[in-house]
Design a protein around this motif. Structure first.
Motif, PDB file in Angstrom:
ATOM      1  N   THR A  44       0.810  -1.211   0.000  1.00  0.00           N
ATOM      2  CA  THR A  44       0.000   0.000   0.000  1.00  0.00           C
ATOM      3  C   THR A  44       0.850   1.271   0.000  1.00  0.00           C
ATOM      4  O   THR A  44       2.001   1.269   0.441  1.00  0.00           O
ATOM      5  N   SER A  45       0.238   2.332  -0.471  1.00  0.00           N
ATOM      6  CA  SER A  45       0.896   3.637  -0.473  1.00  0.00           C
ATOM      7  C   SER A  45       0.746   4.297   0.904  1.00  0.00           C
ATOM      8  O   SER A  45      -0.110   3.909   1.708  1.00  0.00           O
ATOM      9  N   GLU A  46       1.529   5.313   1.116  1.00  0.00           N
ATOM     10  CA  GLU A  46       1.439   6.067   2.368  1.00  0.00           C
ATOM     11  C   GLU A  46       0.054   6.702   2.503  1.00  0.00           C
ATOM     12  O   GLU A  46      -0.510   6.759   3.603  1.00  0.00           O
ATOM     13  N   THR A  47      -0.514   7.142   1.392  1.00  0.00           N
ATOM     14  CA  THR A  47      -1.857   7.745   1.403  1.00  0.00           C
ATOM     15  C   THR A  47      -2.888   6.743   1.909  1.00  0.00           C
ATOM     16  O   THR A  47      -3.731   7.080   2.759  1.00  0.00           O
ATOM     17  N   ILE A  48      -2.838   5.521   1.421  1.00  0.00           N
ATOM     18  CA  ILE A  48      -3.772   4.483   1.878  1.00  0.00           C
ATOM     19  C   ILE A  48      -3.557   4.189   3.357  1.00  0.00           C
ATOM     20  O   ILE A  48      -4.511   4.106   4.126  1.00  0.00           O
ATOM     21  N   ARG A  49      -2.297   4.059   3.769  1.00  0.00           N
ATOM     22  CA  ARG A  49      -1.997   3.765   5.178  1.00  0.00           C
ATOM     23  C   ARG A  49      -2.405   4.906   6.104  1.00  0.00           C
ATOM     24  O   ARG A  49      -2.710   4.681   7.268  1.00  0.00           O
ATOM     25  N   ASN A  50      -2.420   6.140   5.587  1.00  0.00           N
ATOM     26  CA  ASN A  50      -2.856   7.281   6.393  1.00  0.00           C
ATOM     27  C   ASN A  50      -4.373   7.419   6.431  1.00  0.00           C
ATOM     28  O   ASN A  50      -4.904   8.191   7.224  1.00  0.00           O
ATOM     29  N   THR A  51      -5.068   6.662   5.581  1.00  0.00           N
ATOM     30  CA  THR A  51      -6.525   6.734   5.507  1.00  0.00           C
ATOM     31  C   THR A  51      -7.198   5.581   6.245  1.00  0.00           C
ATOM     32  O   THR A  51      -8.262   5.756   6.838  1.00  0.00           O
ATOM     33  N   TYR A  52      -6.563   4.401   6.231  1.00  0.00           N
ATOM     34  CA  TYR A  52      -7.186   3.194   6.769  1.00  0.00           C
ATOM     35  C   TYR A  52      -6.290   2.525   7.802  1.00  0.00           C
ATOM     36  O   TYR A  52      -5.070   2.648   7.764  1.00  0.00           O
ATOM     37  N   VAL A  53      -6.931   1.761   8.674  1.00  0.00           N
ATOM     38  CA  VAL A  53      -6.224   0.963   9.677  1.00  0.00           C
ATOM     39  C   VAL A  53      -7.010  -0.336   9.854  1.00  0.00           C
ATOM     40  O   VAL A  53      -8.225  -0.375   9.644  1.00  0.00           O
ATOM     41  N   TRP A  54      -6.327  -1.397  10.215  1.00  0.00           N
ATOM     42  CA  TRP A  54      -6.957  -2.704  10.445  1.00  0.00           C
ATOM     43  C   TRP A  54      -6.990  -3.021  11.930  1.00  0.00           C
ATOM     44  O   TRP A  54      -6.045  -2.714  12.658  1.00  0.00           O
ATOM     45  N   VAL A  55      -8.068  -3.690  12.358  1.00  0.00           N
ATOM     46  CA  VAL A  55      -8.140  -4.235  13.711  1.00  0.00           C
ATOM     47  C   VAL A  55      -8.496  -5.711  13.607  1.00  0.00           C
ATOM     48  O   VAL A  55      -9.180  -6.136  12.675  1.00  0.00           O
ATOM     49  N   VAL A  56      -8.027  -6.476  14.567  1.00  0.00           N
ATOM     50  CA  VAL A  56      -8.304  -7.917  14.603  1.00  0.00           C
ATOM     51  C   VAL A  56      -9.651  -8.169  15.261  1.00  0.00           C
ATOM     52  O   VAL A  56      -9.932  -7.636  16.334  1.00  0.00           O
ATOM     53  N   LEU A  57     -10.453  -9.004  14.626  1.00  0.00           N
ATOM     54  CA  LEU A  57     -11.711  -9.448  15.225  1.00  0.00           C
ATOM     55  C   LEU A  57     -11.516 -10.780  15.944  1.00  0.00           C
ATOM     56  O   LEU A  57     -12.102 -11.010  16.997  1.00  0.00           O
ATOM     57  N   ASN A  58     -10.706 -11.672  15.357  1.00  0.00           N
ATOM     58  CA  ASN A  58     -10.387 -12.937  16.024  1.00  0.00           C
ATOM     59  C   ASN A  58      -9.194 -13.609  15.366  1.00  0.00           C
ATOM     60  O   ASN A  58      -8.850 -13.305  14.219  1.00  0.00           O
ATOM     61  N   HIS A  59      -8.552 -14.479  16.133  1.00  0.00           N
ATOM     62  CA  HIS A  59      -7.437 -15.309  15.661  1.00  0.00           C
ATOM     63  C   HIS A  59      -7.787 -16.768  15.941  1.00  0.00           C
ATOM     64  O   HIS A  59      -8.356 -17.072  17.000  1.00  0.00           O
ATOM     65  N   TYR A  60      -7.428 -17.634  15.028  1.00  0.00           N
ATOM     66  CA  TYR A  60      -7.513 -19.072  15.271  1.00  0.00           C
ATOM     67  C   TYR A  60      -6.157 -19.639  14.874  1.00  0.00           C
ATOM     68  O   TYR A  60      -5.746 -19.530  13.715  1.00  0.00           O
ATOM     69  N   ILE A  61      -5.448 -20.222  15.837  1.00  0.00           N
ATOM     70  CA  ILE A  61      -4.091 -20.734  15.593  1.00  0.00           C
ATOM     71  C   ILE A  61      -4.038 -22.215  15.931  1.00  0.00           C
ATOM     72  O   ILE A  61      -4.535 -22.639  16.977  1.00  0.00           O
ATOM     73  N   GLU A  62      -3.411 -22.978  15.051  1.00  0.00           N
ATOM     74  CA  GLU A  62      -3.129 -24.394  15.321  1.00  0.00           C
ATOM     75  C   GLU A  62      -1.619 -24.566  15.376  1.00  0.00           C
ATOM     76  O   GLU A  62      -0.904 -24.109  14.484  1.00  0.00           O
ATOM     77  N   TYR A  63      -1.170 -25.220  16.428  1.00  0.00           N
ATOM     78  CA  TYR A  63       0.248 -25.494  16.620  1.00  0.00           C
ATOM     79  C   TYR A  63       0.502 -26.943  16.207  1.00  0.00           C
ATOM     80  O   TYR A  63      -0.090 -27.860  16.766  1.00  0.00           O
ATOM     81  N   HIS A  64       1.382 -27.147  15.235  1.00  0.00           N
ATOM     82  CA  HIS A  64       1.615 -28.479  14.688  1.00  0.00           C
ATOM     83  C   HIS A  64       2.910 -29.125  15.179  1.00  0.00           C
ATOM     84  O   HIS A  64       2.977 -30.333  15.314  1.00  0.00           O
ATOM     85  N   SER A  65       3.915 -28.304  15.421  1.00  0.00           N
ATOM     86  CA  SER A  65       5.220 -28.817  15.811  1.00  0.00           C
ATOM     87  C   SER A  65       5.986 -27.674  16.483  1.00  0.00           C
ATOM     88  O   SER A  65       5.821 -26.518  16.084  1.00  0.00           O
ATOM     89  N   PRO A  66       6.824 -27.977  17.462  1.00  0.00           N
ATOM     90  CA  PRO A  66       7.534 -26.881  18.135  1.00  0.00           C
ATOM     91  C   PRO A  66       8.691 -26.332  17.300  1.00  0.00           C
ATOM     92  O   PRO A  66       9.296 -27.035  16.486  1.00  0.00           O
ATOM     93  N   ALA A  67       8.969 -25.065  17.508  1.00  0.00           N
ATOM     94  CA  ALA A  67      10.170 -24.432  16.964  1.00  0.00           C
ATOM     95  C   ALA A  67      11.061 -24.088  18.150  1.00  0.00           C
ATOM     96  O   ALA A  67      10.560 -23.827  19.251  1.00  0.00           O
ATOM     97  N   VAL A  68      12.355 -24.114  17.923  1.00  0.00           N
ATOM     98  CA  VAL A  68      13.318 -23.863  18.999  1.00  0.00           C
ATOM     99  C   VAL A  68      14.294 -22.762  18.582  1.00  0.00           C
ATOM    100  O   VAL A  68      14.328 -22.350  17.416  1.00  0.00           O
ATOM    101  N   GLU A  69      15.064 -22.310  19.560  1.00  0.00           N
ATOM    102  CA  GLU A  69      16.040 -21.257  19.319  1.00  0.00           C
ATOM    103  C   GLU A  69      16.927 -21.599  18.125  1.00  0.00           C
ATOM    104  O   GLU A  69      17.339 -22.751  17.951  1.00  0.00           O
ATOM    105  N   HIS A  70      17.199 -20.611  17.310  1.00  0.00           N
ATOM    106  CA  HIS A  70      18.041 -20.675  16.105  1.00  0.00           C
ATOM    107  C   HIS A  70      17.361 -21.303  14.888  1.00  0.00           C
ATOM    108  O   HIS A  70      17.948 -21.317  13.817  1.00  0.00           O
TER     109      HIS A  70
END
Length: 130
Positions: A44-70
């Motif tokens: 998006t352009s700066e003009t669009i970003r200065n006109t609109y903003v997004w908010v979260v209504l909900n998140h749904y996350i599934e965890y399949h496998s762990p990640a570790v440092e590095h």
């Protein structure tokens, strides 16, 4: 909707690791929001970003496998569909070395006018960018 996949890579820092020696679930949520923001800012352009903003209504996350440092992770995101002021964004977090899916997510976002913080319909100007 046939939208392109935006992706970013990160290396898991020590600060992301919890008492079980893997990435804390709250960190995944932050990464999901961060990649969505990067995608929005890239398209998006700066003009669009200065006109609109997004908010979260909900998140749904599934965890399949762990990640570790590095671990190097590829974070992919795309818009699945939108209607009215709402947009469903998908995210996939993949361990880069073996392409194993670590986590998947769906987030429902709502577009607001930045000045009034009132919902607004996703117009063609925005939808064609994604």
């Amino acid at each position: 909707m046939n939208s392109e996949v935006f992706q970013s890579t990160i290396t898991v820092p020590k600060s992301a690791i919890d008492d079980m020696n893997h990435v804390n679930n709250v960190i995944y949520l932050q990464w999901i929001q961060d990649v969505a923001k990067k995608h929005w800012e890239t398209k998006t352009s700066e003009t669009i970003r200065n006109t609109y903003v997004w908010v979260v209504l909900n998140h749904y996350i599934e965890y399949h496998s762990p990640a570790v440092e590095h671990d190097e992770l590829t974070i992919q995101t795309w818009i699945d569909h939108h209607h009215g002021a709402k947009s469903e964004r998908h995210t996939k977090i993949i361990k880069t070395s073996n392409q194993k899916v670590i986590a998947t997510a769906k987030t429902m976002w709502c577009l607001l006018y930045k000045e009034t913080l009132r919902p607004t319909r996703i117009n063609k100007e925005i939808s064609t960018l994604f």
